[in-house]
Design a protein around this motif. Structure first.
Motif, PDB file in Angstrom:
ATOM      1  N   HIS A 281       0.861  -1.186   0.000  1.00 28.18           N
ATOM      2  CA  HIS A 281       0.000   0.000   0.000  1.00 28.18           C
ATOM      3  C   HIS A 281       0.890   1.226   0.000  1.00 28.18           C
ATOM      4  O   HIS A 281       1.940   1.226   0.628  1.00 28.18           O
ATOM      5  CB  HIS A 281      -0.881  -0.027   1.256  1.00 28.18           C
ATOM      6  N   SER A 306      -3.806   0.791  -4.499  1.00 32.78           N
ATOM      7  CA  SER A 306      -3.960   0.838  -3.045  1.00 32.78           C
ATOM      8  C   SER A 306      -3.175   2.044  -2.548  1.00 32.78           C
ATOM      9  O   SER A 306      -1.959   1.996  -2.361  1.00 32.78           O
ATOM     10  CB  SER A 306      -3.438  -0.463  -2.430  1.00 32.78           C
ATOM     11  N   THR A 308      -3.439   5.918  -0.205  1.00 32.59           N
ATOM     12  CA  THR A 308      -4.150   6.861   0.667  1.00 32.59           C
ATOM     13  C   THR A 308      -3.281   8.104   0.832  1.00 32.59           C
ATOM     14  O   THR A 308      -2.118   8.116   0.455  1.00 32.59           O
ATOM     15  CB  THR A 308      -4.441   6.261   2.060  1.00 32.59           C
ATOM     16  N   ASP A 355      -7.716  11.100   3.219  1.00 31.96           N
ATOM     17  CA  ASP A 355      -8.197  10.006   4.054  1.00 31.96           C
ATOM     18  C   ASP A 355      -8.081  10.257   5.554  1.00 31.96           C
ATOM     19  O   ASP A 355      -8.903   9.791   6.327  1.00 31.96           O
ATOM     20  CB  ASP A 355      -7.409   8.735   3.716  1.00 31.96           C
ATOM     21  N   SER A 409     -12.796   9.327  12.713  1.00 29.91           N
ATOM     22  CA  SER A 409     -12.374   8.637  11.499  1.00 29.91           C
ATOM     23  C   SER A 409     -10.979   9.106  11.068  1.00 29.91           C
ATOM     24  O   SER A 409     -10.097   8.298  10.791  1.00 29.91           O
ATOM     25  CB  SER A 409     -13.414   8.890  10.399  1.00 29.91           C
ATOM     26  N   GLU A 413      -9.688   5.857  13.397  1.00 29.17           N
ATOM     27  CA  GLU A 413     -10.063   4.678  12.613  1.00 29.17           C
ATOM     28  C   GLU A 413      -9.152   4.459  11.398  1.00 29.17           C
ATOM     29  O   GLU A 413      -8.572   3.383  11.214  1.00 29.17           O
ATOM     30  CB  GLU A 413     -11.525   4.865  12.176  1.00 29.17           C
ATOM     31  N   LYS A 414      -8.987   5.492  10.580  1.00 28.98           N
ATOM     32  CA  LYS A 414      -8.165   5.354   9.366  1.00 28.98           C
ATOM     33  C   LYS A 414      -6.687   5.171   9.709  1.00 28.98           C
ATOM     34  O   LYS A 414      -6.018   4.342   9.097  1.00 28.98           O
ATOM     35  CB  LYS A 414      -8.358   6.566   8.452  1.00 28.98           C
ATOM     36  N   LYS A 417      -6.066   1.631  10.665  1.00 30.91           N
ATOM     37  CA  LYS A 417      -6.094   0.753   9.503  1.00 30.91           C
ATOM     38  C   LYS A 417      -4.768   0.836   8.738  1.00 30.91           C
ATOM     39  O   LYS A 417      -4.194  -0.180   8.357  1.00 30.91           O
ATOM     40  CB  LYS A 417      -7.272   1.156   8.609  1.00 30.91           C
ATOM     41  N   GLY A 420      -2.103  -1.003  10.535  1.00 27.28           N
ATOM     42  CA  GLY A 420      -2.387  -2.423  10.797  1.00 27.28           C
ATOM     43  C   GLY A 420      -2.647  -2.719  12.264  1.00 27.28           C
ATOM     44  O   GLY A 420      -2.332  -3.804  12.751  1.00 27.28           O
ATOM     45  N   ASP A 422      -5.083  -3.756  14.555  1.00 21.38           N
ATOM     46  CA  ASP A 422      -6.424  -4.344  14.508  1.00 21.38           C
ATOM     47  C   ASP A 422      -7.269  -4.040  15.742  1.00 21.38           C
ATOM     48  O   ASP A 422      -8.490  -3.963  15.657  1.00 21.38           O
ATOM     49  CB  ASP A 422      -6.321  -5.858  14.342  1.00 21.38           C
ATOM     50  N   GLY A 425      -8.376   2.071  17.412  1.00 25.93           N
ATOM     51  CA  GLY A 425      -9.006   2.965  16.454  1.00 25.93           C
ATOM     52  C   GLY A 425     -10.507   3.110  16.583  1.00 25.93           C
ATOM     53  O   GLY A 425     -11.112   3.876  15.844  1.00 25.93           O
ATOM     54  N   ASN A 431     -11.612  -4.328  21.639  1.00 27.48           N
ATOM     55  CA  ASN A 431     -10.466  -3.434  21.394  1.00 27.48           C
ATOM     56  C   ASN A 431      -9.789  -3.038  22.708  1.00 27.48           C
ATOM     57  O   ASN A 431     -10.385  -3.126  23.774  1.00 27.48           O
ATOM     58  CB  ASN A 431     -10.933  -2.148  20.692  1.00 27.48           C
TER      59      ASN A 431
END
Ligand code: NAG
Ligand code: NAG
Ligand code: ZN
Length: 499
Positions: A281, A306, A308, A355, A409, A413-414, A417, A420, A422, A425, A431
């Motif tokens: 990415h 891929s 951002t 993003d 976000s 969150e972003k 992501k 990585g 998991d 976020g 979590n």
């Protein structure tokens, strides 16, 4: 004599094992040192909890560092619930994740350092930082230099910290060197398309980047790129007033960013499904040029690359027109552009073309910022902001009607992501309990009477501004690490390694 030896031996081994046990266990801080809260099972309640399903009124149940339930509305009817911390109207949000921090440790810890940087993060509602592979010394470009990083971070971080490794010409075509770095646990790689300003971190070209992406594909990790390519300039800045911001601005035109993005897009097509770098990415850091570059990126996304892109609060807060002569606190690269560009950046962010956000907190010592002579051409480029990014984004974004969900976000969150992460976020069952509690309506003046934890407040472009959005409390893995100007005593942040 023989008899005595046999009697002593078990005793000695018992003493030795107690000492060993003590040494192994003692350095681990107790719960009370890690957290300002005595319990490890409790409820955080509020009328505004930001979850992936929207803003709810209710409570978040935290047990041994994780979120074990999220309860809406009438939860208070359950009288058996103890240890409730009720934050009333204050916002309970996932902790911010900054994918772009320069903590400069080891080697240039006088610029920032793990302890000061992570304490500032905690005070700002940030629960995870991803540290850049440069401005520390040495740069994190090999397994060996990464080990030095981890050693410098051990027991000195107040929030969780992950690490990017460096993609440089020296390792780009050496697969075993790159894999060694990735296997050691860096979350991805970072490279420059122009000189980085740091001698042991040279720039890469599209071939290096293509090669890097093909290695990253196997590990499914991202490459972050500083996208500016030097091109010939009109005029000679040496002849112009070095105290004038416009002189500096002309040395890094928007066309440099556009050229870099165009070049990157010749290799990011490899990340498409079925391409040679599928699984990798590409992430463009701190985009400043809102015009041509964003359309190119949007088109590439549409084609299945891929890819951002992030921007930073300073591009959203400031504009070139407002920067006073000699005020080198505002120097960064790419530069802060005009106010029309700033408007377009906001539009792109709100519209989803950008993003996420990151701080690009990139401090130095005040002398190198050249505050005295105000020489924009000589000053260190980098904005100091880490502790302030939440109130800054909120204060400047309110004009554009941004929501709490959007903040979560862009800042949690972003970024989770991308890196990585998991179990980070979002405020979601399972979590880590990484949580920021803040009052969006509370205003404050960012001056010397405000508790500031970054190492060199005087070089921050935000000093002197009035902001809204006051951080009340920060939880990292269920530990209350910051509350009303107070930090927990021990540094219990966890170094995050990719596996
Ligand atoms: C590649 O990297 C490895 C590990 O760092 C090193 O031992 C080796 O000499 C490098 N190979 C080349 C050709 O530079
Ligand atoms: C990607 O684009 C370049 C330049 O346009 C082209 O030469 C190359 O074949 C493309 N690669 C893939 C995998 O589509
Ligand atoms: Zn940076």
């Amino acid at each position: 004599m023989e008899f005595l030896k046999w009697r002593l031996l078990p005793l000695l081994s018992l003493v030795a094992s107690i000492a060993f046990f003590y040494i192994i266990n003692h350095p681990k801080p107790s719960h009370d040192e890690c957290s300002l809260l005595a319990h490890d099972h409790f409820w955080i309640s509020s009328k505004r909890i930001v979850t992936p399903k929207g803003v709810i009124s209710g409570a978040v149940e935290v047990k041994r560092g994780k979120i074990v339930s999220v309860i809406e509305e009438n939860w208070q009817g359950n009288t058996r619930i103890e240890h409730v911390i009720d934050y009333g109207e204050a916002v309970v949000m996932p902790g911010l994740i900054d994918v772009h921090s320069h903590l400069d440790d080891p080697g240039r810890a006088e610029w920032e350092g793990f302890p000061s940087g992570t304490r500032a993060a905690a005070a700002g509602g940030l629960t995870t930082l991803i540290d850049m592979p440069l401005n520390s010394f040495p740069s994190t470009v090999s397994k060996e230099t990464f080990e030095l990083k981890l050693k410098a971070a051990a027991k000195r971080i107040h929030v969780d910290v992950g690490f990017w490794g460096g993609l440089v010409p020296e390792n780009a075509f050496n697969r075993s060197a790159l894999e060694g770095l990735l296997k050691a646990g860096v979350l991805g790689l970072k490279s420059f398309m122009c000189p980085s300003g740091i001698n042991d971190f040279p720039m890469t070209n599209a071939n290096h980047i293509k090669e890097g992406l093909s290695v990253l594909a196997k590990y499914r990790r991202p490459l972050l790129v500083h996208a500016e390519i030097e091109q010939e300039l009109e005029g000679n800045s040496e002849l112009e007033d070095s105290r004038s911001y416009s002189t500096y601005l002309k040395t890094r035109p928007a066309s440099w960013e556009e050229a870099a993005v165009r070049e990157l897009l010749t290799v990011t097509n490899g990340t498409r499904t079925g391409g040679p770098a599928e699984g990798a990415h590409l992430h463009i850091v701190h985009l400043s040029n809102a015009r041509s570059s964003l359309d190119l990126i949007k088109e590439a996304k549409r084609s299945g690359d891929s890819i951002t892109v992030e921007t930073c609060p300073h591009y959203l807060a400031f504009s070139a027109e407002e920067i006073q002569d000699g005020d080198t606190r505002f120097k960064c690269a790419p530069p802060i552009r005009d106010s029309a560009n700033r408007e377009q950046l906001w539009e792109a962010l709100v519209g989803g073309k950008i993003d996420m956000l990151s701080s690009d907190h990139s401090p130095t010592v005040p002398e190198l910022k050249c505050l005295n002579d105000g020489n924009f051409l000589k000053a260190w480029g980098g904005i100091s902001s880490l502790q302030f990014v939440l109130p800054v984004t909120w204060s400047y974004g309110r004009k554009y009607g941004i929501s709490l969900e959007q903040l979560a976000s862009w800042w949690s969150e972003k970024p989770a992501k991308l890196a990585g992460l998991d179990l980070k976020g979002a405020i979601e069952i399972g979590n880590y309990a990484d949580i920021a509690v803040w009052e969006p309506e509370a205003e404050f003046d960012l001056n010397d009477s405000h508790p500031i934890y970054i190492k060199h407040p005087s070089i921050s472009a935000y000093m002197g501004s009035r902001l809204s959005g006051k951080v009340l409390a920060t939880y990292v893995r269920g530990n209350l690490v910051y509350k009303d100007g107070e930090h927990s005593t021990a540094a219990c942040g966890v170094p995050i390694l990719a596996s």
